[in-house]
Design an enzyme around this catalytic site. Structure first.
Site, short mmCIF file in Angstrom:
data_model
loop_
_atom_site.label_atom_id
_atom_site.label_comp_id
_atom_site.label_asym_id
_atom_site.label_seq_id
_atom_site.Cartn_x
_atom_site.Cartn_y
_atom_site.Cartn_z
N ARG A 16 0.85 -1.18 0.22
CA ARG A 16 0.02 0.11 -0.18
C ARG A 16 1.06 0.99 0.21
O ARG A 16 0.36 2.28 -0.29
CB ARG A 16 -0.90 0.00 1.06
CG ARG A 16 -2.11 -1.15 1.13
CD ARG A 16 -2.73 -1.51 2.17
NE ARG A 16 -1.90 -2.39 3.22
CZ ARG A 16 -2.39 -2.89 4.27
NH1 ARG A 16 -3.40 -2.50 4.83
NH2 ARG A 16 -1.52 -3.78 5.12
N ASN A 388 41.10 23.59 -6.08
CA ASN A 388 41.23 22.47 -5.35
C ASN A 388 41.52 21.09 -6.43
O ASN A 388 42.01 20.02 -5.94
CB ASN A 388 40.62 22.08 -4.31
CG ASN A 388 39.20 21.78 -4.38
OD1 ASN A 388 38.55 22.29 -5.45
ND2 ASN A 388 38.65 20.91 -3.68
#
Ligand code: UD1
Ligand code: CA
Length: 461
Positions: A16, A388
């Site tokens: 359900r 970086n």
């Protein structure tokens, strides 16, 4: 509590829910609903907890790392009775009471479960079932009681007659059963019912037929046994748990400006005189100290926050450490392994990843700081970025104490800027900067005097 084992039924798919995720994994306030059932189960200090898994078994096994849990697999979901019988082998040497609980009712509290087991022991019952009285019992199994008032059986809604459906006492799916009876009874359960499933509920009728002592214990707060079968119930359960959690926090000295829109996982500790503004979600292994101001509209997950911290509007913070007397945001993104030290300031439109921002250092505007180690009293000018990533690897940026980074500096990592150094605004810094020096890495300005701009082209020409 005396000798006790727990069986948790968690193999069902939960049709359900209409989901690819097993029902018991759906989160309630940021934690899988099954984890709340475990909390209650483990509070009984059981000798063992056997979890019956099936749908999503691999994921279900990740919910807890408690050493007490063992898993058994139910390959075909043939019903709750069949699921419980899957624990037979694992508990064959166990003698005592077996508590069986569904994995889909996260509102159960440890104290209610403990009280239930204590009553079972006190009354020396062979089987106890935890029940609730509901205004609307639709969907639940109904408790049938005999003339002496004790339960004599449970009838599932789909199998119930019109009259039986009027019964407003429902089965919570929580039982405590003497092991000497349980495993034999489960062998006798058949699937002669509307759903063609083996019903665990049938053991109640079997106990009655054997004239055993059955105890039906009515829970005082019926919300606690609310089972989740679909997403409407999921949302209801979350609202109940939210209120419960928020109420505890407010009573312990935390101000929630709008508890209705504040979502905090149960168990998160927040210090006194901290104020939380609306639309804030705080999940996971988070901890927040005293005298903080959080929100509005923050997402904070797995983060340790000290005292006197201000997290301004619209910040997204995960797996970070934010120490004391720090201001963050508005609109900051603090990512995993960010470590922000005392007295630092992170301003607006700033992203910090896997970096330490030292004591009293400031990153006030429009910056990306990743894989960096910033010392104390560093000032990072607006628009500064740590470059970086070279497309393959990540590299580290080190900025030592008292450095002044001019606005719009590109720090091309790996790079180190020494103590007290300065970089000129608009610089691309790709070589280490020695202590105390000034680095400028930009084209020199050229001035051409009396420069006339060309007249603007007219449209269409
Ligand atoms: C069950 C009870 C019902 C009770 C309700 C309380 C039965 C027959 N009915 O109904 O009386 O009112 O709980 O919420 O027991 N599961 C398995 N394997 C299976 C089937 C289910 O592990 O083959 C697990 C599910 O994952 C779930 C629990 O058992 O955690 C309950 O299953 P569910 O299908 O939700 O039962 P209900 O129909 O709600
Ligand atoms: Ca259910």
């Amino acid at each position: 509590m005396a000798n006790l084992a727990v069986v948790v039924l968690a193999a069902g798919m939960g049709k359900r829910m209409k989901s690819d995720t097993a029902k018991v994994l759906h989160p309630v306030l940021g934690r899988p609903m099954l984890s709340y059932v475990y909390d209650a189960a483990l509070s009984l200090s059981p000798k063992r907890v056997v979890v019956v898994v099936g749908h999503g078994a691999d994921e279900v096994k990740k919910v807890s790392d408690s050493k007490k849990l063992t898993y058994v697999t139910q390959t075909k979901q043939l019903g709750t009775g069949h699921a419980a019988s899957c624990a037979t082998e694992a508990l064959k040497n166990f003698k005592g009471n077996v508590v069986i609980i569904n994995g889909d009712f996260p509102l159960i509290t440890p104290s209610t479960l403990k009280k239930f087991v204590r009553q079972h022991e006190r009354k020396d019952a062979d089987l106890s079932v935890l029940t609730a009285l509901l205004d609307d019992p639709t969907g639940y199994g109904r408790i049938m009681r005999g003339t002496d008032g004790d339960p004599i059986g449970i009838v599932e809604e789909k199998d119930a007659s019109r009259e039986e459906r009027f019964i407003d006492e429902i089965n919570s799916g929580t039982y405590c059963v003497k092991s000497s009876f349980l495993w034999n009874a489960l062998k006798k359960v058949n699937r002669k019912n509307k759903q063609g499933e083996y019903y665990l509920t049938d053991v109640v009728g079997l106990a009655h037929n054997n004239s055993l002592k059955i105890n039906g214990e009515v829970v005082s707060d019926s919300d606690e046994v609310m089972g989740v079968n679909d997403r409407v119930e999921l949302s209801y359960v979350e609202s109940v748990l939210k209120w419960r959690t928020n109420e505890n926090l407010m009573r312990s000295g935390v101000t929630l400006i709008d508890p209705e829109t504040t979502y905090i996982s149960p168990g998160i500790r927040i210090g006194r005189d901290t104020t939380i503004y609306p639309n804030t979600q705080i999940y996971g292994e988070t901890q927040i100290g005293r005298d903080c101001t959080i929100g509005p509209t923050n997402w904070i997950e797995n983060t340790k926050i000290g005292n006197g911290v201000i997290i301004k509007s619209s910040c997204y913070i995960t797996n970070a450490t934010i120490k004391n007397n720090i201001s963050v945001g508005p609109f900051a993104h603090i990512r995993p392994e960010a470590k922000i030290m005392d007295g630092a300031k992170i301003g607006n439109f700033v992203e910090i990843k896997k970096s330490k921002i030292g004591q009293g250092s400031k990153v006030p505007h429009l910056s990306y700081i990743g894989d960096a180690d910033l010392g104390k009293q560093v000032n990072i000018g607006a628009g500064t970025i740590t470059c970086n990533y070279d497309g393959v690897n990540k590299h580290k940026t080190i900025v030592e104490d008292n450095v002044f980074i001019g606005s719009d500096t590109m720090l091309v990592a790996p790079i180190k800027v020494g103590k007290g150094a300065t970089t000129g605004a608009g610089s691309t810094i790709s070589k280490d900067v020695p202590e105390g020096s000034l680095a400028i890495g930009r084209a020199r300005q050229t001035v051409i005097k009396d420069w006339k701009r060309k007249p603007k082209d007219k449209k269409g020409k």
